[in-house]
Design a protein around this motif. Structure first.
Motif, short mmCIF file in Angstrom:
data_model
loop_
_atom_site.label_atom_id
_atom_site.label_comp_id
_atom_site.label_asym_id
_atom_site.label_seq_id
_atom_site.Cartn_x
_atom_site.Cartn_y
_atom_site.Cartn_z
N PRO A 182 0.83 -1.21 0.00
CA PRO A 182 0.00 0.00 0.00
C PRO A 182 0.86 1.26 0.00
O PRO A 182 2.02 1.25 0.44
CB PRO A 182 -0.80 -0.13 1.31
N ASP A 183 0.28 2.36 -0.51
CA ASP A 183 1.04 3.60 -0.65
C ASP A 183 1.64 4.05 0.68
O ASP A 183 2.76 4.57 0.72
CB ASP A 183 0.13 4.70 -1.22
N LYS A 184 0.92 3.86 1.78
CA LYS A 184 1.42 4.31 3.07
C LYS A 184 2.67 3.54 3.51
O LYS A 184 3.44 4.02 4.32
CB LYS A 184 0.34 4.18 4.14
N LEU A 185 2.85 2.34 2.99
CA LEU A 185 4.02 1.53 3.34
C LEU A 185 5.12 1.62 2.30
O LEU A 185 6.18 1.00 2.47
CB LEU A 185 3.60 0.06 3.51
N ASP A 186 4.90 2.36 1.22
CA ASP A 186 5.91 2.49 0.17
C ASP A 186 7.00 3.44 0.66
O ASP A 186 6.74 4.58 1.05
CB ASP A 186 5.26 3.03 -1.11
N TRP A 187 8.25 2.97 0.63
CA TRP A 187 9.37 3.76 1.13
C TRP A 187 9.85 4.80 0.11
O TRP A 187 10.57 5.74 0.48
CB TRP A 187 10.53 2.83 1.47
N ARG A 188 9.48 4.65 -1.15
CA ARG A 188 10.03 5.52 -2.19
C ARG A 188 9.68 7.00 -1.99
O ARG A 188 10.53 7.87 -2.20
CB ARG A 188 9.59 5.03 -3.57
N PRO A 189 8.44 7.36 -1.59
CA PRO A 189 8.16 8.78 -1.35
C PRO A 189 8.94 9.37 -0.18
O PRO A 189 9.00 10.58 -0.03
CB PRO A 189 6.65 8.80 -1.05
N CYS A 190 9.54 8.52 0.64
CA CYS A 190 10.31 9.01 1.78
C CYS A 190 11.73 9.40 1.40
O CYS A 190 12.45 10.01 2.20
CB CYS A 190 10.38 7.93 2.88
N VAL A 191 12.17 9.03 0.18
CA VAL A 191 13.56 9.22 -0.20
C VAL A 191 13.82 10.69 -0.55
O VAL A 191 13.15 11.27 -1.42
CB VAL A 191 13.94 8.32 -1.39
N LEU A 192 14.79 11.29 0.13
CA LEU A 192 15.31 12.62 -0.22
C LEU A 192 16.56 12.43 -1.06
O LEU A 192 17.28 11.43 -0.90
CB LEU A 192 15.64 13.42 1.04
N ARG A 193 16.87 13.37 -1.92
CA ARG A 193 18.01 13.21 -2.81
C ARG A 193 18.95 14.40 -2.68
O ARG A 193 18.53 15.54 -2.50
CB ARG A 193 17.55 13.05 -4.27
N CYS A 194 20.24 14.11 -2.72
CA CYS A 194 21.26 15.16 -2.72
C CYS A 194 22.41 14.70 -3.61
O CYS A 194 22.59 13.51 -3.87
CB CYS A 194 21.75 15.44 -1.30
N LYS A 195 23.20 15.68 -4.06
CA LYS A 195 24.32 15.39 -4.95
C LYS A 195 25.46 16.32 -4.56
O LYS A 195 25.58 17.44 -5.07
CB LYS A 195 23.90 15.60 -6.41
N PRO A 196 26.35 15.88 -3.66
CA PRO A 196 27.41 16.77 -3.19
C PRO A 196 28.49 17.05 -4.23
O PRO A 196 29.18 18.07 -4.15
CB PRO A 196 27.98 16.03 -1.98
N PHE A 197 28.68 16.14 -5.20
CA PHE A 197 29.67 16.34 -6.26
C PHE A 197 28.95 16.73 -7.56
O PHE A 197 27.81 16.31 -7.81
CB PHE A 197 30.49 15.07 -6.51
N SER A 198 29.63 17.50 -8.38
CA SER A 198 29.04 17.92 -9.65
C SER A 198 29.06 16.78 -10.67
O SER A 198 28.40 16.86 -11.70
CB SER A 198 29.80 19.12 -10.21
N ILE A 199 29.83 15.72 -10.40
CA ILE A 199 29.89 14.57 -11.30
C ILE A 199 29.25 13.39 -10.59
O ILE A 199 28.96 13.43 -9.41
CB ILE A 199 31.34 14.24 -11.70
N GLY A 200 29.03 12.30 -11.36
CA GLY A 200 28.49 11.09 -10.77
C GLY A 200 26.98 11.15 -10.62
O GLY A 200 26.28 11.86 -11.34
N SER A 201 26.48 10.40 -9.65
CA SER A 201 25.04 10.31 -9.43
C SER A 201 24.68 10.94 -8.10
O SER A 201 25.54 11.39 -7.35
CB SER A 201 24.60 8.83 -9.46
N SER A 202 23.38 10.96 -7.82
CA SER A 202 22.91 11.54 -6.57
C SER A 202 22.77 10.44 -5.51
O SER A 202 22.81 9.25 -5.80
CB SER A 202 21.56 12.23 -6.77
N ILE A 203 22.61 10.88 -4.26
CA ILE A 203 22.46 9.98 -3.12
C ILE A 203 21.01 10.02 -2.66
O ILE A 203 20.43 11.09 -2.50
CB ILE A 203 23.38 10.41 -1.96
N GLY A 204 20.41 8.83 -2.45
CA GLY A 204 19.09 8.76 -1.84
C GLY A 204 19.23 8.62 -0.34
O GLY A 204 20.12 7.91 0.15
N LEU A 205 18.38 9.31 0.42
CA LEU A 205 18.45 9.28 1.88
C LEU A 205 17.06 9.08 2.47
O LEU A 205 16.12 9.78 2.10
CB LEU A 205 19.08 10.56 2.43
#
Length: 727
Positions: free
Chosen positions: A131-154
């Protein structure tokens, strides 16, 4: 790219027809004690993995002390451009996290009236999509400390509803429809009952589902675990991880605690529904001083090698030789490359040293140490990647330079002694020449020389104590030198205190506990601070326990209660009684009469000084612990008397009435009431009254299900009047 963090899940799925991605690795960062830099190491390793283009998810599972996301806020004075991305306070406070997901699962699987209520967890787990309330994906925040590479999910520990309300109050007045429903983060954490969640709500199935989905969508999942030996920490060390990174510092508590946690985690993994294929463990020394204190660092590394050899040998191997044979790597080789040095500059605030290129280029820096750990993780614990990594030779050269600098310092000390010796000869000639001229001047010069020579000898003794090894043949010489220093220096001199502590530790390591106790007693006599005196008393008791002399420890603590310097306040006497209880409880013959006497004294002290809500809770909590001790001693009659008094004191009957009578005071006492009811149920079972215990358990379940409506709760001002206020 916008600087506001996205709340999307993982990266975009692979195009149709492409092979399925390799399952990722769940890696837990664990430390038995706090303050070792565990969260900082995780954040920096995650940043480096993302810079390499890896799909990375970090999870803050330190529920009692959250804050991992602070490492991913924009650094002060940062000049990074729009191609980087950091978190913000308000976006973090508004996001749901681990505690919110756990609370939602509990609500959706709470047993009802149907006979198959315990199967509700499996029913929810078996759905193709949660169920949507148990889905962890909407909880993920994203940041990208380097200008290269990929972002980090938190994924954070949980939503901070109080902070969200504060941020909203800055924007404008609160509307009638804008209210924060449910409990605050602190209330949710304190209400977690892990035994009930696993046994009744089947939450282990949900954690397995999270683990499987994380591994499918990310290459690396880094979990920041709770310290110590706790229920939430066990989830991170046994249920979730494929690998365990354990950080520790140079003290026995940290090392022994890590070994205990690893042993428990591996035993727990064997009983899982889907057993793991082993749990590789990577021990990493933290806050190391390999350059400033090389000799001490080498001594402790020898101790690390003895303790963790079996863990290193499980995954560290040299390449096969010509005959195809593979030899394990010596732990000393690993410890020369895999460690995290102490850097005072980076100990202020939550920062990422790996963002500074200079930190990565210099192998002796903190950032380079994180880069070596990242290389080991990224290679699947392939030792050759660390052995041939960039800058390893420079690390060895830096350690050699530190050793050379120490030898130069010792040579300068010897040269100073030679100069004093030459000056001694000159002074004798001068004394002969000027005796007839000025006897007073001669005595003055000789006095200055004596002071200087005495100071040099003091420094020599201190240096010998600090640097000499702990072989039994040298310990007596160190003790003799320490006795000479005690005659030369005041008792409160910092140098004498440090030297005494060093010799005491070396004596303890050589199992000469009686001699170590004698030196700690000297330190205790010289201590000025009350907390320092209690700490030294604790160390003396610990030495007695190592020497298997519990009765001497008891006698020492009883004498301490009569010593006005040690028992100078109620808090000090209570602390001594807590030590006594610990010693009595560790005895093979626990001496119940003596143990009960100390408990009675501690409860009386805590409750007589109850001067407010905090002290009142302390009094009742102490009484609860006393009941637990009585149950261990099988004193069921006294345990029942104490429990009846506690039930009457906290107004338990009011809370269990239908409909419940709920006020501020009763709501605050609710966790304590639950502890008392659980203890009473245990008592009934020990009295073979299982029927009454089952009835009480049913009342407890009904009591736990009560919800406190914060909006309708009448407010009561301490000391004032209110509709439900009770004086």
């Amino acid at each position: 790219m916008s600087n506001q963090p996205s709340r999307a899940g993982a990266e975009a799925p692979a195009p149709p027809g492409s092979p399925p991605p390799k399952l990722g690795q769940v890696i837990t960062f664990y430390s038995y004690k706090g303050g070792v830099g565990r969260s900082m190491a995780l954040a920096n390793v995650a940043a480096l993995l993302a810079r390499d283009g890896k799909r990375v998810l970090v999870v803050d599972w330190d529920l009692e002390a959250p804050g991992l996301e602070k490492y991913f806020f924009r650094p002060p004075g940062s000049s990074t451009g729009s191609d980087t991305q950091f978190l913000s306070e308000i976006s973090r406070a508004a996001s749901r996290g681990i505690v919110d997901l756990i609370d939602t699962w509990r609500e959706m699987t709470e047993p009802g009236s149907s006979p198959d209520s315990q199967e509700r967890g499996r029913a929810v787990f078996s759905q193709e999509r949660l169920p949507d309330k148990l889905d962890w994906r909407p909880c993920v925040l994203r940041c990208k400390p380097f200008s290269i590479g990929s972002s980090i999910g938190l994924i954070s520990a949980g939503q901070d509803t109080e902070k969200t309300d504060r941020e909203k109050s800055k924007i404008g007045p609160k509307s009638a429809t804008d209210s924060t429903a449910g409990s605050t983060y602190i209330q949710k954490v304190q209400s977690l009952d892990w035994n009930a969640l696993f046994a009744r709500n089947q939450i282990g199935l949900y954690f397995e589902r999270l683990r499987d989905e994380w591994r499918r969508e990310y290459e690396f999942v880094l979990i920041d675990s709770r310290t110590g030996l706790s229920d939430s920490g066990s989830i991170c060390t046994s249920l979730l991880p494929d690998q365990l990174i354990v950080l520790f510092t140079a003290n026995k508590q940290s090392i022994d605690g890590v070994l205990t946690a690893v042993t428990g985690a591996r035993a727990a993994q064997k009983s899982l529904r889907l057993p793991r294929h082993g749990l590789p463990v990577v021990p990493v020394p933290a806050r190391d001083e390999p350059y400033n204190e090389k000799k001490l660092s080498d001594e402790w590394r020898e101790a690390y090698a003895k303790k963790f050899t079996h863990l290193y040998e499980e995954w560290a191997f040299t390449p096969p030789d010509e005959d195809g044979l593979v030899d394990p790597v010596k732990p000393s080789q690993i410890l020369n490359k895999l460690y995290i040095p102490y850097a005072s500059y980076w100990s202020f605030g939550e920062r990422l040293p790996v963002l500074d290129e200079a930190e990565l280029e210099n192998p002796a820096k903190l950032g380079a140490a994180y880069a070596r750990l990242k290389s080991l993780i990224c290679s699947g614990l392939n030792w050759s990647s660390l052995e041939s990594g960039p800058g390893v030779d420079e690390v060895e050269r830096a350690r050699a330079q530190a050793s050379h600098a120490q030898k130069e310092a010792e040579e300068k000390h010897r040269e100073l002694q030679r100069q004093i010796d030459r000056g001694n000869r000159r002074r004798r000639i001068v004394l002969i020449v000027i005796t007839a001229v000025s006897l007073l001047a001669v005595f003055g010069a000789y006095g200055l020389y004596t002071i200087k020579a005495r100071e040099v000898e003091i420094q020599s003794k201190l240096l010998a104590i600090a640097n000499d090894e702990t072989e039994p043949s040298k310990l007596d010489d160190l003790r003799t030198g320490l006795d000479w220093l005690r005659r030369q220096l005041p008792a409160h001199d910092v140098r004498l205190i440090n030297a005494t502590r060093t010799v005491a530790q070396k004596l303890s390591y050589s199992d000469r506990h009686d001699d170590a106790i004698d030196l700690y007693e000297h330190l205790l006599a010289a201590a000025l601070d009350s907390k320092e005196r209690l700490s030294l008393l604790d160390e003396i008791v610990y030495q007695f326990s190592l020497a298997a002399k519990p009765q001497q420890a008891i006698n020492r603590l009883e004498a301490a209660r009569d010593d006005p310097r040690l028992a100078d306040s109620t808090e000090s006497r209570d602390a001594i009684d807590e030590l006594l209880i610990r010693v009595y409880s560790d005895l093979q013959d626990p001496q119940p009469d003596n143990l009960r006497k100390v408990w009675d004294r501690l409860v009386k002290s805590r409750c007589e000084h109850a001067g407010g809500p905090v002290a009142d809770v302390t009094c009742r909590s102490t009484r609860v612990e006393y009941v637990r001790a009585l149950l261990v001693m099988r004193d069921l009659k006294e345990a029942e008397t104490q429990l009846q008094a506690l039930l009457a004191d906290i107004g338990q009957k009011q809370v269990l009435e239908e409909p419940p009578v709920v006020d501020v005071e009763a709501a605050l006492r609710r966790p304590l009431a639950q502890d008392v009811l659980r203890l009473y149920s245990t008592l009934l079972r020990n009295q073979d009254n299982d029927k009454r215990a089952d009835e009480l358990d049913m009342q407890l379940k009904k009591f736990e299900g009560l919800k406190t409506n914060q909006q309708d709760m009448p407010r009561a001002i301490p000391g004032g009047e209110g509709p439900n206020y009770k004086k």
